[in-house]
Design an enzyme around this catalytic site. Structure first.
Site, PDB file in Angstrom:
ATOM      1  N   ASN A 100       0.841  -1.193   0.000  1.00 53.02           N
ATOM      2  CA  ASN A 100       0.000   0.000   0.000  1.00 53.02           C
ATOM      3  C   ASN A 100       0.881   1.251   0.000  1.00 53.02           C
ATOM      4  O   ASN A 100       2.116   1.153   0.057  1.00 53.02           O
ATOM      5  CB  ASN A 100      -0.943  -0.032   1.207  1.00 53.02           C
ATOM      6  N   CYS A 151       1.936   3.526   2.075  1.00 50.89           N
ATOM      7  CA  CYS A 151       2.931   3.783   3.124  1.00 50.89           C
ATOM      8  C   CYS A 151       3.820   2.583   3.415  1.00 50.89           C
ATOM      9  O   CYS A 151       4.709   2.668   4.274  1.00 50.89           O
ATOM     10  CB  CYS A 151       2.230   4.240   4.399  1.00 50.89           C
ATOM     11  N   GLU A 184       3.197  -0.448   4.761  1.00 50.78           N
ATOM     12  CA  GLU A 184       3.014  -1.364   5.892  1.00 50.78           C
ATOM     13  C   GLU A 184       2.196  -2.604   5.564  1.00 50.78           C
ATOM     14  O   GLU A 184       2.264  -3.597   6.289  1.00 50.78           O
ATOM     15  CB  GLU A 184       2.372  -0.630   7.074  1.00 50.78           C
TER      16      GLU A 184
END
Length: 576
Positions: free
Chosen positions: A265, A267, A269
């Site tokens: 995704n 970011c 994570e």
């Protein structure tokens, strides 16, 4: 709980009406509690679970993501924070994915894309009059434009991540994509790197660049040349980051069934398959501190983990996904994103420096307790409701409800709601400015350090704030043992930032999102060392940001004579 931020960022609105905090908590807990009916619960059990979910938020122990808080019980009803969408080397398929991306962005979700299947620039295409393919980077501009247009009428600024294999013939063009600040402002970019490439960098040997369409190797290049370009651009602008795909897939329970996971995704994570979605939520670690500040209430933490896993699993059933393919994949794997926030606050309360072996020991204890309680809950849910459909292919002996549970997310808005430090980041500075909301940003202060100056130096609050604005930390009139745990982002050596990521990763099913903050004077070699250490220590990916890399940093510690920060604030406002 900061009700002001909660209502400003996440409350429902209509004309002049704005939902109250009580109404918001009731709405979210009611919607998630109602899912219990799908598994045979009666009215009493539904009320019981709704009350327990509400208590998680009301007592500031756990907060679900902004998508859950904002969209629960609405006609849209889309509760996932993030998605990965496929890109195949077909003109029509790309536009099909563009349509899916717009649907995800419209509901506030972020999207990740792996560009590696797209043919390289100049490769033959079927259109007779064409001079060859334009390459994967050209498509990024189309998706960037879509995100900008949709976000203008949507819930929040759109966010994307694009990755490309380090062996793609267009890798150098991709690495340079954001060399000029302001390009592709809705995208983070990351290079997908395998172990063999890292060993080639170490041995200073060449690698083959392989066409994704023909499978042929159009050329060879020194691995260190690609590596140097990655590090130079990361030093210059913060992009690209790196994804260590072999590390990602060594812990992937569905590798043999669904193949490798190739991207994440926005970011970084959540490691996700194409069309897979995930919801997010985080535990506020500072909320479990005992009143005497000697330790944590570990039993309360275990109970909170259990209720949080159940809430997030219910959110999968409550969510109305943007399209059927996403619905099917989300429910086939039932991947969750249970993370933490308030880690830096907890360290300071316990008197532990961020860059210390004591901090590593605390991560070991926190990580193992959260991991074990989360999987125990998932196994109980599997007994009650059934295992996730792809569980038989996972190799896991005990049935579980979810293919993966834990993650470490940035927690932008929900950490502001909780009034705690974000994710596992250290506090940024004693006094800092965040470039959000207003043209001149929002000013924050470390109220714990202000309190220490008042107690130990006898200063009034205004004088303490003035001192923090104008004096280096080592000139503050505080004993060394008092100052020891106050370690801020740019004072912490990069190696300790990386060690923190790697230590949390040992207990995390998905991945860890954390920025390695480098001082302005850092060099390209410092970036290279951080990336290499991340690979050696088993991180699934890493992003760095050197102070001053861009014309205007999101966070700045030199605030001069900015207005006084709000008295209650450790962090007051922010973005998702």
């Amino acid at each position: 709980m900061n009700s002001e931020v909660l209502r400003a960022k996440l409350a429902r609105r209509q004309d002049q009406w704005i939902e109250s905090t009580e109404e918001l908590l009731d709405r979210v807990s009611r919607v998630l509690g109602e899912v219990e009916r799908q598994y045979g619960a009666g009215d009493q059990q539904v009320r019981r679970w709704s009350a327990r979910f509400r208590a998680l938020m009301e007592e500031n122990r756990f907060w679900p993501s902004g998508r859950i808080l904002n969209n629960s019980g609405t006609p849209q009803g889309q509760l996932a924070s993030c998605f990965v969408l496929p890109l195949s080397d077909d003109f029509g398929s790309v536009f099909d994915t563009l349509k899916s991306a717009a649907a995800c962005h419209r509901s506030g979700g972020g999207t990740g894309f792996d560009l590696s299947p797209l043919r390289e620039r100049g490769a033959p295409i079927s259109t007779a009059e064409a001079g060859g393919a334009s390459g994967p980077v050209s498509w990024l501009r189309l998706f960037d434009a879509e995100t900008t247009v949709v976000a203008q009428g949507g819930k929040m600024r759109g966010a994307n991540l694009a990755s490309l294999s380090v062996r793609h013939p267009d890798i150098m063009e991709f690495v340079d994509t954001k060399r000029d600040v302001g390009q592709l402002h809705t995208f983070n970019i990351s290079v997908a790197i395998d172990d063999a490439f890292m060993r080639a960098v170490e041995s200073q040997t060449q690698i083959e660049l392989v066409s994704p369409v023909s499978g042929r190797a159009p050329g060879r290049i020194a691995a260190v040349d690609i590596w140097r370009r990655i590090c130079e651009n990361a030093w210059r602008t913060g992009d690209p980051g790196v994804l260590f795909v072999d590390t990602m897939n060594r812990s992937n329970p569905l590798l043999d069934h669904l193949g490798p996971i190739r991207t994440t995704n926005p970011c970084g994570e959540q490691t996700l398959y194409p069309y897979e979605a995930s919801n997010l939520g985080s535990l506020n670690l500072a909320a479990f501190l005992l009143p005497n500040r000697s330790d944590l209430d570990w039993d309360l933490l275990r109970d909170t983990v259990g209720d949080s896993v159940r809430l997030l699993d219910n959110a999968i059933d409550a969510s109305q996904y943007p399209e059927p393919r996403i619905t099917d994949m989300a429910r086939a794997n039932r991947r969750l994103g249970l993370g933490v926030m308030g880690y830096a606050d907890l360290l300071i309360a316990l008197g532990i420096p961020y860059d210390s072996e004591a901090a590593m020991g605390l991560i070991d204890r926190l990580g193992s307790v959260i991991r074990d309680a989360a999987w125990s809950t998932s196994e109980r849910l599997a007994q009650e409701r059934g295992a996730y459909p792809n569980w038989p292919y996972s190799g896991r002996r005990t049935p579980a409800r979810n293919c993966a549970i834990t993650t470490i997310a940035p927690t932008g808005t929900i950490s502001m709601v909780a009034g705690c430090s974000s994710g596992i980041e250290p506090r940024f500075a004693p006094v800092w400015n965040k470039d959000v909301i207003r043209a001149d940003g929002i000013v924050y202060a470390d109220e714990d350090l202000v309190g220490e100056l008042r107690r130990h130096a006898g200063l009034e609050r205004d004088d303490a704030l003035r001192l923090l604005r104008n004096k280096p930390l080592d000139e503050l009139p505080l004993p060394a043992h008092v100052m020891a745990p106050y370690r801020y982002a740019h004072e912490i050596p990069a190696a300790w930032h990386v060690r923190t990521v790697a230590r949390w990763q040992q207990y995390t099913d998905n991945a860890v999102s954390k920025t390695v903050n480098l001082p302005r004077a850092s060099g390209v070699a410092d970036v290279s060392h951080a990336f290499f250490e991340a690979w050696r220590l088993g991180c699934k990916g890493l992003s760095i940001y050197r102070e001053g890399s861009r014309d205007r940093d999101l966070l700045t510690s030199h605030v001069g004579s900015e207005p006084e920060p709000p008295r209650q604030s450790k962090q007051l406002a922010g973005e998702l």
